[in-house]
Design a protein around this motif. Sequence first.
Motif, PDB file in Angstrom:
ATOM      1  N   ASN A  79      31.610  46.108  42.995  1.00 53.45           N
ATOM      2  CA  ASN A  79      31.290  46.745  44.274  1.00 53.45           C
ATOM      3  C   ASN A  79      31.491  45.742  45.416  1.00 53.45           C
ATOM      4  N   VAL A  80      31.424  46.233  46.643  1.00 49.25           N
ATOM      5  CA  VAL A  80      31.756  45.400  47.805  1.00 49.25           C
ATOM      6  C   VAL A  80      30.741  44.289  48.077  1.00 49.25           C
ATOM      7  N   LEU A  81      29.582  44.346  47.441  1.00 40.85           N
ATOM      8  CA  LEU A  81      28.587  43.285  47.629  1.00 40.85           C
ATOM      9  C   LEU A  81      28.708  42.181  46.582  1.00 40.85           C
ATOM     10  N   SER A  82      29.639  42.359  45.638  1.00 43.10           N
ATOM     11  CA  SER A  82      29.752  41.429  44.515  1.00 43.10           C
ATOM     12  C   SER A  82      31.023  40.592  44.584  1.00 43.10           C
ATOM     13  N   ASP A  85      34.835  37.506  40.792  1.00 45.16           N
ATOM     14  CA  ASP A  85      34.780  37.125  39.375  1.00 45.16           C
ATOM     15  C   ASP A  85      33.580  37.706  38.630  1.00 45.16           C
ATOM     16  N   THR A  86      32.952  38.708  39.172  1.00 45.46           N
ATOM     17  CA  THR A  86      31.740  39.282  38.587  1.00 45.46           C
ATOM     18  C   THR A  86      31.927  39.676  37.124  1.00 45.46           C
ATOM     19  N   LYS A  91      27.988  36.820  35.822  1.00 43.12           N
ATOM     20  CA  LYS A  91      27.337  37.335  37.029  1.00 43.12           C
ATOM     21  C   LYS A  91      27.041  38.826  36.898  1.00 43.12           C
ATOM     22  N   LYS A  92      25.991  39.241  37.557  1.00 45.17           N
ATOM     23  CA  LYS A  92      25.648  40.662  37.661  1.00 45.17           C
ATOM     24  C   LYS A  92      26.100  41.149  39.027  1.00 45.17           C
TER      25      LYS A  92
END
Length: 159
Positions: A79-82, A85-86, A91-92
């Motif tokens: 999503n745009v907040l992440s 490389d999530t 990473k969550k």
Amino acid sequence: MDGVEADDIIASLVLQSQEFGLGEPMMIVSSDKDFIQLQKFNNVKQFSPIQKKMVKDANPRTYLFNHIMKGDTGDGIPNVLSDDDTFVTDKKQTPLRKTKIAEWLENSDNLRNVMEHETFRNYQRNKKLIDLTEVPEDIQQTIINNYNEQKVAMKMKVL
């Protein structure tokens, strides 16, 4: 075609039809909801062979906007907040509230000014990866050229 996804081919054929104002009816036979965004064109419809019914959305433009904001875990797009490389690290995703998406939708003509810099950069990343009208021009042209070179008796009836 090597290096080209079926989504890109279908989108390019739809976009070419719009460009030349042909407006001939186009039926996308696929259960893939990514094609809902192409239903913003009045001549495009979609049928799901799995569900054996038409795939429709009341507002394909809003559907696309929400898809860009939420990303697409199946395609590895956060999503745009992440961060980019999530999905390749531990990473969550940063949670994204529906109210925030609704706020951005209200200001969609001015996202650069209502989003933080990093969020807007991620929005542009997701738009480029999700929006089927963003297929690079050279790839679109290669697809169209390849399509036009095919020896098919009735190209308009290609399924």
